[in-house]
Design a protein around this motif. Structure first.
Motif, mmCIF file in Angstrom:
data_model
loop_
_atom_site.group_PDB
_atom_site.id
_atom_site.type_symbol
_atom_site.label_atom_id
_atom_site.label_comp_id
_atom_site.label_asym_id
_atom_site.label_seq_id
_atom_site.Cartn_x
_atom_site.Cartn_y
_atom_site.Cartn_z
ATOM 1 N N ALA A 5 0.861 -1.187 0.000
ATOM 2 C CA ALA A 5 0.000 0.000 0.000
ATOM 3 C C ALA A 5 0.898 1.237 0.000
ATOM 4 O O ALA A 5 1.859 1.312 0.768
ATOM 5 C CB ALA A 5 -0.889 -0.003 1.236
ATOM 6 N N ARG A 6 0.610 2.176 -0.874
ATOM 7 C CA ARG A 6 1.365 3.423 -0.967
ATOM 8 C C ARG A 6 0.372 4.569 -1.100
ATOM 9 O O ARG A 6 -0.701 4.408 -1.671
ATOM 10 C CB ARG A 6 2.288 3.444 -2.188
ATOM 11 N N LYS A 7 0.748 5.726 -0.615
ATOM 12 C CA LYS A 7 -0.049 6.941 -0.756
ATOM 13 C C LYS A 7 0.608 7.836 -1.796
ATOM 14 O O LYS A 7 1.721 7.560 -2.263
ATOM 15 C CB LYS A 7 -0.148 7.665 0.581
ATOM 16 N N MET A 8 -0.084 8.919 -2.129
ATOM 17 C CA MET A 8 0.472 9.879 -3.096
ATOM 18 C C MET A 8 1.887 10.292 -2.676
ATOM 19 O O MET A 8 2.156 10.496 -1.487
ATOM 20 C CB MET A 8 -0.406 11.129 -3.156
ATOM 21 N N ASN A 9 2.760 10.362 -3.669
ATOM 22 C CA ASN A 9 4.159 10.779 -3.500
ATOM 23 C C ASN A 9 4.995 9.800 -2.681
ATOM 24 O O ASN A 9 6.112 10.120 -2.317
ATOM 25 C CB ASN A 9 4.251 12.189 -2.917
ATOM 26 N N GLU A 10 4.485 8.619 -2.394
ATOM 27 C CA GLU A 10 5.290 7.594 -1.743
ATOM 28 C C GLU A 10 5.856 6.665 -2.813
ATOM 29 O O GLU A 10 5.277 6.502 -3.881
ATOM 30 C CB GLU A 10 4.456 6.809 -0.725
ATOM 31 N N SER A 11 6.983 6.043 -2.508
ATOM 32 C CA SER A 11 7.705 5.246 -3.499
ATOM 33 C C SER A 11 8.044 3.867 -2.972
ATOM 34 O O SER A 11 7.963 3.603 -1.771
ATOM 35 C CB SER A 11 9.022 5.945 -3.875
ATOM 36 N N VAL A 22 4.048 6.803 -6.650
ATOM 37 C CA VAL A 22 2.635 7.086 -6.922
ATOM 38 C C VAL A 22 2.527 8.601 -7.143
ATOM 39 O O VAL A 22 2.799 9.386 -6.235
ATOM 40 C CB VAL A 22 1.724 6.638 -5.756
ATOM 41 N N LEU A 23 2.154 9.010 -8.353
ATOM 42 C CA LEU A 23 2.075 10.424 -8.698
ATOM 43 C C LEU A 23 0.682 11.010 -8.519
ATOM 44 O O LEU A 23 0.540 12.175 -8.142
ATOM 45 C CB LEU A 23 2.513 10.639 -10.151
ATOM 46 N N GLU A 24 -0.340 10.207 -8.834
ATOM 47 C CA GLU A 24 -1.702 10.734 -8.814
ATOM 48 C C GLU A 24 -2.692 9.589 -8.672
ATOM 49 O O GLU A 24 -2.466 8.501 -9.192
ATOM 50 C CB GLU A 24 -1.953 11.482 -10.129
ATOM 51 N N GLN A 29 -8.058 4.974 -11.260
ATOM 52 C CA GLN A 29 -6.771 5.012 -11.956
ATOM 53 C C GLN A 29 -5.678 5.550 -11.042
ATOM 54 O O GLN A 29 -5.904 6.482 -10.265
ATOM 55 C CB GLN A 29 -6.841 5.888 -13.203
ATOM 56 N N VAL A 30 -4.504 4.960 -11.172
ATOM 57 C CA VAL A 30 -3.342 5.399 -10.425
ATOM 58 C C VAL A 30 -2.254 5.736 -11.438
ATOM 59 O O VAL A 30 -1.926 4.914 -12.296
ATOM 60 C CB VAL A 30 -2.843 4.291 -9.462
ATOM 61 N N LYS A 31 -1.693 6.918 -11.333
ATOM 62 C CA LYS A 31 -0.582 7.303 -12.218
ATOM 63 C C LYS A 31 0.711 7.084 -11.442
ATOM 64 O O LYS A 31 0.855 7.555 -10.310
ATOM 65 C CB LYS A 31 -0.693 8.773 -12.622
ATOM 66 N N ILE A 32 1.613 6.327 -12.043
ATOM 67 C CA ILE A 32 2.894 6.050 -11.389
ATOM 68 C C ILE A 32 4.033 6.608 -12.230
ATOM 69 O O ILE A 32 3.932 6.746 -13.449
ATOM 70 C CB ILE A 32 3.101 4.539 -11.150
ATOM 71 N N GLY A 33 5.109 6.929 -11.563
ATOM 72 C CA GLY A 33 6.339 7.349 -12.226
ATOM 73 C C GLY A 33 7.400 6.297 -11.969
ATOM 74 O O GLY A 33 7.480 5.745 -10.862
ATOM 75 N N ILE A 34 8.199 6.028 -12.985
ATOM 76 C CA ILE A 34 9.244 5.013 -12.860
ATOM 77 C C ILE A 34 10.578 5.660 -13.200
ATOM 78 O O ILE A 34 10.762 6.185 -14.302
ATOM 79 C CB ILE A 34 8.983 3.822 -13.803
ATOM 80 N N ASP A 35 11.481 5.639 -12.251
ATOM 81 C CA ASP A 35 12.836 6.144 -12.464
ATOM 82 C C ASP A 35 13.762 4.941 -12.488
ATOM 83 O O ASP A 35 13.922 4.254 -11.468
ATOM 84 C CB ASP A 35 13.207 7.100 -11.336
ATOM 85 N N ALA A 36 14.318 4.667 -13.679
ATOM 86 C CA ALA A 36 15.169 3.488 -13.853
ATOM 87 C C ALA A 36 16.274 3.818 -14.851
ATOM 88 O O ALA A 36 16.133 4.741 -15.658
ATOM 89 C CB ALA A 36 14.336 2.316 -14.369
ATOM 90 N N PRO A 37 17.363 3.068 -14.815
ATOM 91 C CA PRO A 37 18.423 3.269 -15.806
ATOM 92 C C PRO A 37 17.885 3.069 -17.230
ATOM 93 O O PRO A 37 16.951 2.295 -17.441
ATOM 94 C CB PRO A 37 19.446 2.176 -15.470
ATOM 95 N N LYS A 38 18.463 3.779 -18.170
ATOM 96 C CA LYS A 38 18.026 3.675 -19.576
ATOM 97 C C LYS A 38 18.154 2.254 -20.106
ATOM 98 O O LYS A 38 17.456 1.872 -21.029
ATOM 99 C CB LYS A 38 18.839 4.632 -20.447
ATOM 100 N N SER A 39 19.032 1.465 -19.528
ATOM 101 C CA SER A 39 19.245 0.091 -20.000
ATOM 102 C C SER A 39 18.122 -0.852 -19.584
ATOM 103 O O SER A 39 18.079 -1.989 -20.038
ATOM 104 C CB SER A 39 20.578 -0.437 -19.475
ATOM 105 N N ARG A 44 4.225 -1.311 -20.867
ATOM 106 C CA ARG A 44 2.926 -1.713 -20.333
ATOM 107 C C ARG A 44 2.768 -3.190 -20.679
ATOM 108 O O ARG A 44 3.236 -3.652 -21.719
ATOM 109 C CB ARG A 44 1.798 -0.897 -20.976
ATOM 110 N N LYS A 45 2.091 -3.944 -19.821
ATOM 111 C CA LYS A 45 2.010 -5.398 -20.007
ATOM 112 C C LYS A 45 1.405 -5.782 -21.350
ATOM 113 O O LYS A 45 1.885 -6.698 -22.022
ATOM 114 C CB LYS A 45 1.212 -6.034 -18.870
#
Length: 72
Positions: A5-11, A22-24, A29-39, A44-45
């Motif tokens: 379980a995560r709330k807004m702005n939690e990672s 969790v961005l929004e 609907q839940v909007k998520i942000g993913i920060d990962a290496p370019k490699s 999406r599934k």
């Protein structure tokens, strides 16, 4: 499967170099942000499944006999 379980702005952090935030949250609907290496490929599934099926079809399109003749 791990369910968190995560709330807004939690990672969550995966493997020291992937952060999912969790961005929004709007209705169902839940909007998520993913920060990962370019490699690291991120899909999406439903797109991943289409790519995988296309690759399998392409690999099976050439018979082993034809392939062995092409290699020679």
């Amino acid at each position: 499967m791990l369910a968190l379980a995560r709330k807004m702005n939690e990672s969550i952090i995966i493997n020291d170099d992937i952060e999912i935030t969790v961005l929004e949250i709007k209705g169902d609907q839940v909007k998520i942000g993913i920060d990962a290496p370019k490699s690291v490929p991120i899909y999406r599934k439903e797109i991943y499944k289409q790519i995988k099926e296309s690759n399998e079809e392409a690999a099976n399109a050439v018979s082993p006999e034809t392939l062995s003749k092409l290699i020679k």
